[in-house]
Design a protein around this motif. Structure first.
Motif, PDB file in Angstrom:
ATOM      1  N   LYS A 125       0.496   0.786  -1.419  1.00 43.93           N
ATOM      2  CA  LYS A 125      -0.464   1.264  -0.438  1.00 43.93           C
ATOM      3  C   LYS A 125       0.157   1.266   0.952  1.00 43.93           C
ATOM      4  CE  LYS A 125      -2.742  -3.194   0.498  1.00 43.93           C
ATOM      5  NZ  LYS A 125      -4.045  -3.908   0.544  1.00 43.93           N
ATOM      6  N   LEU A 126      -0.471   2.066   1.821  1.00 41.38           N
ATOM      7  CA  LEU A 126       0.032   2.210   3.187  1.00 41.38           C
ATOM      8  C   LEU A 126      -1.137   2.529   4.112  1.00 41.38           C
ATOM      9  CD1 LEU A 126       2.771   2.765   4.962  1.00 41.38           C
ATOM     10  CD2 LEU A 126       2.086   5.151   4.669  1.00 41.38           C
ATOM     11  N   PRO A 127      -1.287   1.826   5.224  1.00 40.89           N
ATOM     12  CA  PRO A 127      -2.334   2.194   6.186  1.00 40.89           C
ATOM     13  C   PRO A 127      -2.049   3.596   6.735  1.00 40.89           C
ATOM     14  CG  PRO A 127      -1.472  -0.002   6.641  1.00 40.89           C
ATOM     15  CD  PRO A 127      -0.559   0.611   5.633  1.00 40.89           C
ATOM     16  N   LEU A 128      -3.073   4.407   6.873  1.00 43.91           N
ATOM     17  CA  LEU A 128      -2.879   5.757   7.396  1.00 43.91           C
ATOM     18  C   LEU A 128      -2.328   5.748   8.820  1.00 43.91           C
ATOM     19  CD1 LEU A 128      -5.982   7.738   6.069  1.00 43.91           C
ATOM     20  CD2 LEU A 128      -3.627   7.747   5.218  1.00 43.91           C
ATOM     21  N   SER A 129      -2.506   4.650   9.524  1.00 41.25           N
ATOM     22  CA  SER A 129      -1.951   4.541  10.873  1.00 41.25           C
ATOM     23  C   SER A 129      -0.423   4.573  10.843  1.00 41.25           C
ATOM     24  CB  SER A 129      -2.428   3.244  11.536  1.00 41.25           C
ATOM     25  OG  SER A 129      -2.031   2.112  10.775  1.00 41.25           O
ATOM     26  N   GLN A 130       0.163   4.320   9.663  1.00 40.31           N
ATOM     27  CA  GLN A 130       1.622   4.338   9.525  1.00 40.31           C
ATOM     28  C   GLN A 130       2.127   5.598   8.826  1.00 40.31           C
ATOM     29  OE1 GLN A 130       3.402   0.730   7.978  1.00 40.31           O
ATOM     30  NE2 GLN A 130       1.735  -0.540   8.778  1.00 40.31           N
ATOM     31  N   LEU A 142      -3.575   4.999   2.273  1.00 49.76           N
ATOM     32  CA  LEU A 142      -2.937   5.877   1.297  1.00 49.76           C
ATOM     33  C   LEU A 142      -2.425   5.018   0.141  1.00 49.76           C
ATOM     34  CD1 LEU A 142      -1.579   8.569   0.334  1.00 49.76           C
ATOM     35  CD2 LEU A 142       0.398   7.905   1.727  1.00 49.76           C
ATOM     36  N   TYR A 143      -2.795   5.374  -1.077  1.00 47.06           N
ATOM     37  CA  TYR A 143      -2.351   4.652  -2.271  1.00 47.06           C
ATOM     38  C   TYR A 143      -1.389   5.548  -3.049  1.00 47.06           C
ATOM     39  CZ  TYR A 143      -6.281   1.543  -1.273  1.00 47.06           C
ATOM     40  OH  TYR A 143      -7.162   0.670  -0.661  1.00 47.06           O
ATOM     41  N   LEU A 144      -0.323   4.961  -3.571  1.00 41.29           N
ATOM     42  CA  LEU A 144       0.707   5.717  -4.274  1.00 41.29           C
ATOM     43  C   LEU A 144       1.066   5.038  -5.589  1.00 41.29           C
ATOM     44  CD1 LEU A 144       3.000   6.344  -1.189  1.00 41.29           C
ATOM     45  CD2 LEU A 144       1.574   8.073  -2.303  1.00 41.29           C
ATOM     46  N   GLN A 145       1.168   5.855  -6.637  1.00 49.50           N
ATOM     47  CA  GLN A 145       1.534   5.331  -7.958  1.00 49.50           C
ATOM     48  C   GLN A 145       2.654   6.186  -8.536  1.00 49.50           C
ATOM     49  OE1 GLN A 145      -1.468   4.149 -11.114  1.00 49.50           O
ATOM     50  NE2 GLN A 145      -0.691   6.048 -12.028  1.00 49.50           N
ATOM     51  N   MET A 184       8.060  -0.006   3.894  1.00 50.73           N
ATOM     52  CA  MET A 184       6.770  -0.205   4.567  1.00 50.73           C
ATOM     53  C   MET A 184       5.595  -0.230   3.592  1.00 50.73           C
ATOM     54  SD  MET A 184       7.604   3.166   4.455  1.00 50.73           S
ATOM     55  CE  MET A 184       8.478   3.397   6.005  1.00 50.73           C
ATOM     56  N   LEU A 185       5.839   0.116   2.320  1.00 56.46           N
ATOM     57  CA  LEU A 185       4.768   0.118   1.332  1.00 56.46           C
ATOM     58  C   LEU A 185       4.458  -1.299   0.856  1.00 56.46           C
ATOM     59  CD1 LEU A 185       5.809   3.183  -0.868  1.00 56.46           C
ATOM     60  CD2 LEU A 185       4.207   3.133   1.057  1.00 56.46           C
ATOM     61  N   GLU A 186       3.168  -1.567   0.640  1.00 58.10           N
ATOM     62  CA  GLU A 186       2.719  -2.867   0.150  1.00 58.10           C
ATOM     63  C   GLU A 186       2.113  -2.704  -1.242  1.00 58.10           C
ATOM     64  OE1 GLU A 186      -0.127  -4.158   2.978  1.00 58.10           O
ATOM     65  OE2 GLU A 186       1.307  -4.316   4.639  1.00 58.10           O
ATOM     66  N   GLU A 187       1.983  -3.788  -1.962  1.00 55.61           N
ATOM     67  CA  GLU A 187       1.327  -3.754  -3.268  1.00 55.61           C
ATOM     68  C   GLU A 187      -0.176  -3.541  -3.076  1.00 55.61           C
ATOM     69  OE1 GLU A 187       2.708  -3.727  -6.235  1.00 55.61           O
ATOM     70  OE2 GLU A 187       4.730  -3.894  -5.349  1.00 55.61           O
ATOM     71  N   GLY A 188      -0.775  -2.772  -3.980  1.00 58.58           N
ATOM     72  CA  GLY A 188      -2.209  -2.525  -3.875  1.00 58.58           C
ATOM     73  C   GLY A 188      -2.793  -2.144  -5.220  1.00 58.58           C
ATOM     74  N   SER A 202       1.651   9.942  -7.760  1.00 57.89           N
ATOM     75  CA  SER A 202       0.256  10.318  -7.508  1.00 57.89           C
ATOM     76  C   SER A 202      -0.235   9.600  -6.258  1.00 57.89           C
ATOM     77  CB  SER A 202      -0.635   9.939  -8.696  1.00 57.89           C
ATOM     78  OG  SER A 202      -0.231  10.608  -9.867  1.00 57.89           O
ATOM     79  N   GLY A 203      -1.001  10.323  -5.439  1.00 56.80           N
ATOM     80  CA  GLY A 203      -1.504   9.735  -4.204  1.00 56.80           C
ATOM     81  C   GLY A 203      -3.011   9.861  -4.072  1.00 56.80           C
ATOM     82  N   TRP A 204      -3.621   8.852  -3.436  1.00 56.73           N
ATOM     83  CA  TRP A 204      -5.053   8.872  -3.150  1.00 56.73           C
ATOM     84  C   TRP A 204      -5.253   8.396  -1.718  1.00 56.73           C
ATOM     85  CZ3 TRP A 204      -2.802   6.999  -7.512  1.00 56.73           C
ATOM     86  CH2 TRP A 204      -3.211   7.538  -8.743  1.00 56.73           C
TER      87      TRP A 204
END
Length: 334
Positions: free
Chosen positions: A3-8, A161-164, A179-183, A153-155
């Motif tokens: 996951k990633l905050p949209l601010s980034q 923003l979530y990425l798989q 910069m991506l974190e686990e989510g 895949s993104g949501w």
């Protein structure tokens, strides 16, 4: 899941672009297009682009090869662009499915090496739909817009923003982004897809089993009579794959170009013996028979349409595959 905050998001795009060319959907609704990312370029608020990302694998125009003739000698000049890795961010589920259809055509033996090289070097990051247009009907073709495929895949949910990763190529890409974190995958509002006006389209009357019934239907006359033959539907379609190849003499060499073509044009497949489809009715029928009958008859029932709705939006006289399927389906279904 990452996951990633949209601010980034800008920092995320910059990190992607540092390793390869990055394309994102940018621009206003109606004109949005996949554009090379540069600092300051923002993700479009539009649901989808005016044309799909097909252009990045199968360009509208490309110089295939050149020839230099000296006396009786012919020199072949290889001038294709060197293969470079690139990423496409924001591809919707319908357009992602279109790549599967194009693959079955261009990667079948003998494979189109121009297309194959681009596919091997491209990484697709999809983006789920949460508010589809009324012209969308991908769900009627078995596509889930809330769970797109692709290498990644993104949501987008709220401010994240979530990425798989779905493929090895996708996993390798995400590993380069610290910069991506686990989510965990977000919960999306599904009921909106159930309210789409075209969600219940019935395609059961089509396929290869009743080919001649559809081909000989008298309904083609009334369906085709208003068609302008402008080809707009074919040029915005993510699955159309027809092209023409022409040689041009520059005076010093011969340049061979490939460009998109349309079965709606009077000179499409024109030969010295004449035009195999001399009337607009025959050309109109060819387009929709290919999508609804010919392609599924040779590809295990898969239709040559992904329900993106672009032809519904762009046709100047509002003739489209939904109207054709509805008219023929009503007539042909026992």
């Amino acid at each position: 899941m990452k996951k990633l905050p949209l601010s980034q998001l800008d920092a995320f795009f910059a990190a992607l672009a540092a390793g390869q060319e990055l394309y994102i959907p940018a621009g206003d609704a109606g004109t949005a297009a996949f554009t090379p990312w540069r600092e300051g370029l923002k993700l479009t608020p539009a649901l989808n682009t005016s044309r799909s990302a097909k252009d990045l694998f199968f360009p509208q125009v490309e110089n295939l090869v050149d020839f230099k003739v000296t006396g009786k000698q012919i020199e072949i000049i290889e001038n294709r662009d060197p293969a470079k890795p690139f990423v496409i961010f924001g591809v919707r589920a319908c357009d992602c499915r279109s790549f599967d259809i194009l693959d079955k055509v261009f990667l079948a033996e003998p494979a189109d090496t121009y297309y194959k090289t681009r596919r091997e070097n491209g990484t697709i990051i999809t983006l789920a739909c949460t508010e589809p247009e009324e012209t969308c009907f991908c769900t009627a073709l078995g596509i889930d817009p809330a769970n797109p495929a692709g290498d990644v895949s993104g949501w987008i949910a709220e401010d994240t923003l979530y990425l798989q990763a779905n493929t090895g190529k996708g996993s390798a890409l995400l590993e380069t982004l610290p910069m991506l974190e686990e989510g965990e995958k977000p919960e999306l509002d599904q009921p909106v897809f159930d309210r789409l006006p075209l969600k219940d389209l019935d395609w059961s009357a089509f396929g290869g089993e009743r080919m001649m019934e559809h081909f000989n239907s008298p309904k083609w006359t009334s369906l085709a009579e208003s068609c302008l033959g402008c080809g707009s539907c074919t040029f915005v379609c993510p699955t159309c794959q027809c092209y023409d190849i022409k040689d041009f003499n520059t005076g010093s060499e011969i340049k061979r170009f490939r460009c998109w073509d349309s079965c709606m044009y009077s000179d499409f497949t024109l030969m010295s013996a004449g035009q195999p489809r001399p009337t607009q009715l025959e050309r109109f029928r060819q387009r929709f028979m290919h999508k609804l009958v010919y392609y599924p008859s040779t590809h295990e029932g898969e239709f040559g349409c992904v329900g993106c709705g672009r032809c519904l939006q762009k046709c100047p006289i509002s003739m489209n595959i939904v109207k054709v399927a509805g008219t023929l389906g009503k007539e042909e279904t026992p």
